[in-house]
Design a protein around this motif. Structure first.
Motif, PDB file in Angstrom:
ATOM      1  N   THR A  37      32.747  53.855  57.715  1.00  0.00           N
ATOM      2  CA  THR A  37      31.678  53.789  58.715  1.00  0.00           C
ATOM      3  C   THR A  37      31.155  52.358  58.793  1.00  0.00           C
ATOM      4  O   THR A  37      30.808  51.769  57.759  1.00  0.00           O
ATOM      5  CB  THR A  37      30.517  54.724  58.346  1.00  0.00           C
ATOM      6  OG1 THR A  37      31.010  56.061  58.228  1.00  0.00           O
ATOM      7  CG2 THR A  37      29.423  54.677  59.401  1.00  0.00           C
ATOM      8  N   GLN A  67      28.943  49.194  58.772  1.00  0.00           N
ATOM      9  CA  GLN A  67      27.645  48.923  58.174  1.00  0.00           C
ATOM     10  C   GLN A  67      27.112  47.585  58.687  1.00  0.00           C
ATOM     11  O   GLN A  67      27.879  46.644  58.914  1.00  0.00           O
ATOM     12  CB  GLN A  67      27.757  48.875  56.647  1.00  0.00           C
ATOM     13  CG  GLN A  67      28.271  50.159  56.014  1.00  0.00           C
ATOM     14  CD  GLN A  67      27.322  51.333  56.225  1.00  0.00           C
ATOM     15  OE1 GLN A  67      26.091  51.154  56.221  1.00  0.00           O
ATOM     16  NE2 GLN A  67      27.872  52.525  56.424  1.00  0.00           N
ATOM     17  N   PRO A  68      25.776  47.486  58.873  1.00  0.00           N
ATOM     18  CA  PRO A  68      25.210  46.232  59.401  1.00  0.00           C
ATOM     19  C   PRO A  68      25.336  45.076  58.409  1.00  0.00           C
ATOM     20  O   PRO A  68      25.115  45.247  57.211  1.00  0.00           O
ATOM     21  CB  PRO A  68      23.742  46.599  59.660  1.00  0.00           C
ATOM     22  CG  PRO A  68      23.469  47.773  58.781  1.00  0.00           C
ATOM     23  CD  PRO A  68      24.747  48.530  58.674  1.00  0.00           C
ATOM     24  N   GLU A  69      25.698  43.921  58.918  1.00  0.00           N
ATOM     25  CA  GLU A  69      25.827  42.707  58.121  1.00  0.00           C
ATOM     26  C   GLU A  69      25.288  41.530  58.923  1.00  0.00           C
ATOM     27  O   GLU A  69      25.051  41.648  60.130  1.00  0.00           O
ATOM     28  CB  GLU A  69      27.294  42.440  57.735  1.00  0.00           C
ATOM     29  CG  GLU A  69      27.959  43.541  56.943  1.00  0.00           C
ATOM     30  CD  GLU A  69      27.473  43.625  55.495  1.00  0.00           C
ATOM     31  OE1 GLU A  69      26.682  42.743  55.090  1.00  0.00           O
ATOM     32  OE2 GLU A  69      27.895  44.571  54.794  1.00  0.00           O
ATOM     33  N   ASP A  82      28.341  44.676  62.831  1.00  0.00           N
ATOM     34  CA  ASP A  82      28.694  45.820  61.989  1.00  0.00           C
ATOM     35  C   ASP A  82      30.099  45.601  61.443  1.00  0.00           C
ATOM     36  O   ASP A  82      30.989  45.138  62.159  1.00  0.00           O
ATOM     37  CB  ASP A  82      28.632  47.135  62.769  1.00  0.00           C
ATOM     38  CG  ASP A  82      27.195  47.544  63.071  1.00  0.00           C
ATOM     39  OD1 ASP A  82      26.275  47.011  62.427  1.00  0.00           O
ATOM     40  OD2 ASP A  82      26.994  48.384  63.964  1.00  0.00           O
ATOM     41  N   ALA A  93      33.349  47.274  59.044  1.00  0.00           N
ATOM     42  CA  ALA A  93      34.012  48.395  58.374  1.00  0.00           C
ATOM     43  C   ALA A  93      35.287  47.887  57.713  1.00  0.00           C
ATOM     44  O   ALA A  93      36.114  47.262  58.384  1.00  0.00           O
ATOM     45  CB  ALA A  93      34.339  49.514  59.362  1.00  0.00           C
TER      46      ALA A  93
END
Length: 258
Positions: free
Chosen positions: A182, A184-186, A252, A254
């Motif tokens: 999924t 994920q914010p970075e 985002d 993954a």
């Protein structure tokens, strides 16, 4: 219209080939939705690229190995608490069905027959010559392009039919890989982001997802066995060289491993 834009970086040769095949299937599908002669040319271009990409005899075996690998990996999840058994069974059944289609219906002899069709072979030989498929080079192609669009599309579908099991396998394998992580914010500080890769898992694909509104920059992803790096570049004028952005960029991420 999509609200996001996704950039992907394959981490091995098998995934690289699958992504290229997916692209070619999409190109051909788009080209056959329109009856213009230029769309038929685009569909033939995709078909020739696909024939070149899958010319190795072991490609069928590689697809079966990849499907089997996913089946074994997912079967182990039965022992994981909280796993939805019905969903897992449905996915395993789909893998089994597609594997059966590949095993029994992806006939390399039939694909070779398409490759050796006199009409296609003559055009394919001109494929890598700049402008080599113009009307005086291949008059048979020019003649075919004058036929009704429905007739041309029927011919194209006949030539593409042997690739249908391959298309199913490519779609399923890439879906399983993409769904394995999924996003994920970075944050990329001053346009740069770097992270290590877990060498104990089977890393397959890196996905960088940006908001569709973030049109000022794009990611350049480089990856090795142990780490990867993302540089966000700006190129307001395509006639000029892209430069690294100095902004902090939200995105985002993954890292797909299965």
């Amino acid at each position: 219209m999509s609200q996001t834009v996704c950039y992907e970086q394959p981490l091995n040769e098998r995934i690289r080939a699958l992504l290229r095949l997916e692209f070619l299937f999409q190109q051909i599908e788009h080209a056959t939705t329109c009856a213009s002669s230029w769309n038929s040319r685009m569909a033939l271009q995709g078909l020739f690229d696909m024939l070149d990409l899958t010319g190795r005899n072991e490609f069928k075996g590689e697809l079966l190995k990849e499907l089997e690998r996913h089946a074994v990996t997912l079967s182990r999840l039965r022992l994981t608490p909280g796993v939805h058994a019905a969903t897992l069974d449905r996915i395993l059944e789909e893998i089994s069905r597609v594997s059966d289609r590949i095993h029994h219906h992806l006939d390399t002899l039939t694909v070779d027959a398409v490759r050796q069709t006199d009409f296609l072979s003559a055009i394919h030989k001109r494929h890598h010559v700049p402008g080599g498929a113009c009307q005086f080079d291949v008059p048979a192609l020019h003649h075919w392009l004058q036929q009704d669009g429905a007739i041309r599309n029927r011919h194209l579908q006949e030539w593409l039919e042997p690739f249908a099991p391959m298309r199913e396998a490519v779609i399923l394998i890439l879906q399983l890989i993409r769904d394995s992580a999924t996003p994920q914010p970075e944050i990329a500080r001053r346009g740069f982001f770097q992270r290590g890769l877990d060498s104990t898992v089977s890393n397959q694909l890196i996905r960088v997802v940006l908001s569709a509104g973030d049109s000022l920059f794009f990611p350049e992803i480089s990856a090795g066995r142990h780490r990867f790096a993302i540089r966000f570049l700006e190129q307001p004028d395509p006639s000029r060289r892209a430069t690294q952005s100095m902004a902090d960029i939200d995105f985002d991420l993954a890292c797909c491993a299965i």
